[in-house]
Design an enzyme around this catalytic site. Structure first.
Site, short mmCIF file in Angstrom:
data_model
loop_
_atom_site.label_atom_id
_atom_site.label_comp_id
_atom_site.label_asym_id
_atom_site.label_seq_id
_atom_site.Cartn_x
_atom_site.Cartn_y
_atom_site.Cartn_z
N PRO A 154 0.80 -1.24 0.00
CA PRO A 154 0.00 0.00 0.00
C PRO A 154 0.83 1.28 0.00
O PRO A 154 0.27 2.36 -0.19
CB PRO A 154 -0.82 -0.12 1.29
N PHE A 155 2.14 1.18 0.22
CA PHE A 155 2.97 2.39 0.32
C PHE A 155 4.20 2.29 -0.57
O PHE A 155 5.31 2.60 -0.16
CB PHE A 155 3.36 2.65 1.79
N GLU B 26 4.31 -0.52 5.23
CA GLU B 26 4.09 0.12 6.53
C GLU B 26 3.93 1.63 6.44
O GLU B 26 4.72 2.32 5.82
CB GLU B 26 5.27 -0.19 7.47
N LYS C 53 4.98 -5.06 13.52
CA LYS C 53 5.90 -5.96 14.23
C LYS C 53 5.26 -7.33 14.21
O LYS C 53 4.18 -7.54 14.76
CB LYS C 53 6.14 -5.52 15.68
#
Length: 428
Positions: free
Chosen positions: A214-215, A232, A248
């Site tokens: 997504p990034f 992230e 994490k």
């Protein structure tokens, strides 16, 4: 003043690739791709910004104050990155390790041209330019052909830290944990290649295709490139709402549906992975609270499993409301570097990292993103990313894992190799 028009596009996937290929003519490029990943907080399917009108480039000394002045005086779209070593501007810590890349510690630019794709609508914003130029560029983008590159292009990758040395260093970290110096450290190691010649855009497109995070980011500042398949989010600001989503916890994906579901469920129930996530969530809550309205910090998701093409990840979501008189850059400075890439307590973890890691992290475990004209922002965490200096022909990617009291060094090494899988696949 920006000139803004909206164009309807028939094939959004095609126009995305045409945009990033067309952009290669410019010295400065930032292409952000959400890959249509389902998420609650999102502004666009993709954003492209090119061609600097103004820019700021600096080392870590007084970097956040310089960025604050630049952002508040410009009051426009700004795109760029914060490197991990900006920690030296915030805390009494230093980094003296090898830096093969030599990227500036901070770089942002005000683009002349911005393209924002949402569904089938492409919003085009140009700075001080006329409609004729927008029309000409839009036609050129539509005529851009698919990228041709050598798919057999390979790179000779070396490990900066051998498995034997990695195990020794993790045991050193465990001794700190058992003495009570720290609870958790995100320990990273570099993979690198010298005399590497690649097509940066070609490698990005392949990395993005096999990861679809997504990034995702393609970043170019002249000869410096960031090719990121990051899953992230570091931090997002919407009005006075602040959102952080630390990762994490990692588990392997499987082609077999039952095996894949079992892997996901094992991750969800794993006490070690959950303790890692909860410790970092607590650290992020504490960091965000420094600029938050009293009582506004909330954990809206704890240890939720998100699935990506390469791995399953455990993600928590923390939100807060920004308090007056704090600014956008104040929030970044008070939470940087992100807890998921440092450890707890943060300063002790960073000092141990600087002693045991053999290279400066630089842009790796920093953040790439943007500010809007009204002071909102969105930044990823630079992980699962290839960094490349085209002039030096130096290529680097790093991976890490969280070391806690229950860590087994050999298993942490295997987790690092799992995270490196996509980069290896693209480069070899």
């Amino acid at each position: 003043m920006r000139t803004s028009i909206i164009k309807n596009v028939e094939n959004p996937l095609q126009i995305k690739q045409q945009l990033v290929i067309w952009a290669q003519q410019f010295r400065e490029v930032v292409f952000l791709d959400s890959n249509s990943y389902p998420q609650q907080y999102s502004s666009a399917d993709c954003i492209l910004a090119v061609d600097a009108f103004t820019a700021i480039q600096t080392d870590y000394v007084n970097a956040f104050e310089d960025l604050k002045q630049y952002q508040e005086s410009t009051k426009d779209w700004l795109f760029g990155y914060l490197s991990y070593d900006l920690k030296n501007d915030i805390e009494s810590v230093t980094s003296s390790n090898l830096d093969g890349l030599g990227f500036p510690d901070l770089f942002f630019f005000q683009p002349k041209k911005i393209f924002i794709l949402k569904g089938q609508e492409l919003q085009i914003q140009y700075l001080f330019l006329c409609d004729d130029e927008i029309e000409y560029d839009f036609e050129s983008i539509q005529e851009t052909e698919e990228l041709q590159f050598d798919s057999l292009q390979t790179v000779n990758i070396e490990e900066r830290i051998s498995k034997k040395d990695y195990v020794t260093k993790v045991n050193d970290i465990l001794s700190h944990i058992h003495r009570g110096d720290i609870y958790e450290v995100n320990f990273c190691m570099e993979f690198f290649a010298e005399k590497a010649e690649i097509n940066p855009l070609g490698k990005f497109l392949k990395l993005n295709e096999i990861s679809k995070p997504p990034f995702a980011v393609f970043f170019k500042n002249n000869k410096h490139f960031i090719l990121s398949a990051s899953p992230e989010r570091y931090l997002r600001k919407e009005g006075d709402l602040i959102i952080s989503q630390p990762i994490k916890g990692t588990a392997k994906r499987f082609l077999d549906v039952e095996q894949d579901e079992a892997s996901k469920n094992t991750l969800l129930a794993d006490p070690k992975e959950r303790s890692e996530n909860i410790m970092i969530t607590d650290l992020v809550r504490n960091d965000i609270s420094r600029t938050a309205q009293k009582g506004s910090v909330q954990v809206t998701e704890l240890c939720k499993i998100y699935s990506f093409l390469q791995v399953h990840q455990m993600i928590s979501t923390i939100t807060a409301r920004l308090a007056e008189p704090y600014t956008a850059v104040d929030v970044l400075k008070s939470t940087f570097p992100m807890g998921s890439m440092t450890g707890a307590p943060k300063i002790s973890a960073m000092n141990i990292v600087d002693r045991l890691e053999e290279t400066k992290r630089g842009v790796y475990s920093g953040a790439v993103g943007y500010f809007t004209p009204n002071g909102d922002f969105d930044f990823n965490v630079v992980i699962r990313s290839i960094l490349y200096d085209e002039e030096k022909k130096y290529l680097s990617f790093s991976v890490g894992s969280a070391i806690t009291a229950n860590s087994i060094p050999e298993k942490e090494y295997e987790e690092c190799l799992l995270k490196a899988k996509a980069m290896y696949a693209v480069l070899q």
